[in-house]
Design a protein around this motif. Structure first.
Motif, PDB file in Angstrom:
ATOM      1  N   HIS A 186      35.950  56.296 -11.129  1.00 50.42           N
ATOM      2  CA  HIS A 186      37.078  55.479 -10.657  1.00 50.42           C
ATOM      3  C   HIS A 186      36.684  54.547  -9.518  1.00 50.42           C
ATOM      4  CE1 HIS A 186      39.879  57.609 -13.215  1.00 50.42           C
ATOM      5  NE2 HIS A 186      39.296  58.723 -12.854  1.00 50.42           N
ATOM      6  N   PRO A 187      35.582  53.795  -9.684  1.00 55.32           N
ATOM      7  CA  PRO A 187      35.204  52.897  -8.589  1.00 55.32           C
ATOM      8  C   PRO A 187      36.208  51.757  -8.466  1.00 55.32           C
ATOM      9  CG  PRO A 187      33.866  52.469 -10.540  1.00 55.32           C
ATOM     10  CD  PRO A 187      34.728  53.664 -10.868  1.00 55.32           C
ATOM     11  N   GLY A 188      36.529  51.374  -7.252  1.00 57.50           N
ATOM     12  CA  GLY A 188      37.393  50.204  -7.031  1.00 57.50           C
ATOM     13  C   GLY A 188      38.785  50.364  -7.607  1.00 57.50           C
ATOM     14  N   GLN A 189      39.352  51.567  -7.534  1.00 57.33           N
ATOM     15  CA  GLN A 189      40.721  51.780  -8.025  1.00 57.33           C
ATOM     16  C   GLN A 189      41.579  52.349  -6.886  1.00 57.33           C
ATOM     17  OE1 GLN A 189      40.486  54.108 -11.675  1.00 57.33           O
ATOM     18  NE2 GLN A 189      39.907  52.309 -12.842  1.00 57.33           N
ATOM     19  N   PRO A 190      41.953  51.493  -5.914  1.00 55.29           N
ATOM     20  CA  PRO A 190      42.716  52.021  -4.765  1.00 55.29           C
ATOM     21  C   PRO A 190      44.034  52.675  -5.167  1.00 55.29           C
ATOM     22  CG  PRO A 190      42.595  49.606  -4.713  1.00 55.29           C
ATOM     23  CD  PRO A 190      41.662  50.061  -5.777  1.00 55.29           C
ATOM     24  N   TRP A 191      44.641  52.206  -6.279  1.00 54.00           N
ATOM     25  CA  TRP A 191      45.939  52.756  -6.690  1.00 54.00           C
ATOM     26  C   TRP A 191      45.887  54.258  -6.931  1.00 54.00           C
ATOM     27  CZ3 TRP A 191      45.821  55.249 -11.343  1.00 54.00           C
ATOM     28  CH2 TRP A 191      44.829  54.901 -12.251  1.00 54.00           C
ATOM     29  N   ILE A 192      44.708  54.760  -7.316  1.00 57.55           N
ATOM     30  CA  ILE A 192      44.594  56.170  -7.712  1.00 57.55           C
ATOM     31  C   ILE A 192      44.732  57.100  -6.508  1.00 57.55           C
ATOM     32  CG2 ILE A 192      42.124  56.761  -7.563  1.00 57.55           C
ATOM     33  CD1 ILE A 192      42.377  57.350 -10.661  1.00 57.55           C
TER      34      ILE A 192
END
Ligand code: NAP
Length: 307
Positions: A151-157
């Motif tokens: 999940h690189p670069g997925q701040p929403w998670i």
């Protein structure tokens, strides 16, 4: 009839799985994409769902691949426009959202499909059949992976409603609720939330089947090296191990099945069938277990985590 579909949220899962699966399944064509920062090849592109609905009068279905926090509003918009809706997992940020969407789909007379891709892993149906004939004594789930890799670069998670480690963990719960015929309850949970995040990086859940078999569960996002997606079942007369996220099955230690991942094409065949039958498939069982873990879980602050 071939379903003319538009996809919203052209991100990792849309590119990795949805586009190739739609291309290989009969009965559905991708005609449009709505994404703020990405464009699909060979289809009409729109900045958002509203523009896509306005520009594509012949659209039959909408596939929602954005993060869960924004899916409800989009699903409502698509259902109100009379479109069939395919929801990536988790089907909503809350249980009440999915219940409301189901009621709306019924009122509109269209299909709503809450897709749980791990349920279509190759060995899950065989595991379910094996379980049906046995008395379960104990279940152990280990879902350990490296969030930096997946999940690189997925701040929403990491934000509220992003599920944190339950984003992959809910896949284990979707298999669990598929193969265990009885109701499952959450007894307790520990949720490890990094001091700079809103969602857990690790969780342990203690659950049980209605007849009392314990289900011990570990979800961990800090696993480097080999990744683990295992569900082990001990029954009165035998043992089962589902690994590779449901694609490998061992019974009493012997490999019975090891098959390649066919989850997304199988889901799209199911969606085509649901639309043809005018049916709804929106099971919330995995989402309810996650909601219960958040309801009864102890929050355990842990070290800040940098992506
Ligand atoms: P992602 O790479 O972040 O893609 C989601 C896309 O949604 C973004 O590229 C973005 O495209 C769009 N979007 C719309 N509103 C957004 C918002 N408010 N914040 C962020 N993005 C927004 O995520 P993903 O990995 O594809 O995951 C999407 C869903 O699929 C999640 O529910 C996840 O659980 C599920 N899923 C993921 C995987 C996986 O391996 N990654 C596997 C199975 C299921 P634009 O900026 O172009 O609009």
């Amino acid at each position: 009839m071939t379903i003319r579909a538009g996809l919203v949220g052209l991100g990792k899962i849309a590119r990795d799985q949805h586009l190739p699966a739609i291309a290989q399944v009969d009965g559905i064509d991708l005609v449009a994409v709505a994404s703020r920062n990405a464009q699909g090849d060979g289809v009409n592109n729109y900045p958002d769902l509203g523009a896509m609905l306005a520009g594509e009068s012949q659209l039959d279905a909408v596939i929602l691949c954005q993060p869960p926090q924004v899916r409800y509003a989009a699903a409502r918009q698509a259902l109100l426009a009379g479109k069939h809706v395919f929801l990536e997992k988790p089907p909503g940020a809350t249980v009440s959202e999915v219940d409301a969407l189901t009621a709306l789909a019924k009122a509109q007379g269209v299909t709503l499909y809450a897709s749980w891709h791990s349920r279509y892993a190759a060995a899950v149906a065989q595991a379910k059949a094996w379980m049906a004939d046995r008395t379960v004594e104990r279940i152990s789930i280990q879902w350990r992976e490296d969030v930096r890799h997946w999940h690189p670069g997925q701040p929403w998670i990491w934000e509220a409603g992003g599920f944190g480690v339950f984003d992959p963990g809910i896949n284990a719960l979707s298999i669990l609720t598929e193969i265990v015929a009885e109701p499952i309850t959450v007894l307790s949970a520990d949720l490890e939330v990094p001091s700079n995040k809103q969602a857990p990086i690790g969780a342990t859940l203690s659950m049980a089947t209605a007849s009392g078999a314990p289900i011990d569960t570990v979800f961990d996002w800090r696993q480097t090296g080999p990744q683990t997606w295992d569900i082990a079942v001990e029954a009165k007369n035998g043992s089962l191990l589902l690994s590779e996220g449901g694609n490998t099955l061992r019974l009493d230690g012997e490999v019975q099945m090891k098959a390649p991942d066919e989850e997304y094409p199988t889901m799209y065949r199911r969606f085509v069938d649901l639309v043809a039958a005018g049916a709804i498939d929106a099971d919330t069982a995995p989402l309810r277990l996650v909601a219960d873990a958040f309801l009864c879980g102890r929050h355990c602050p842990t070290a800040a985590f940098e992506d």
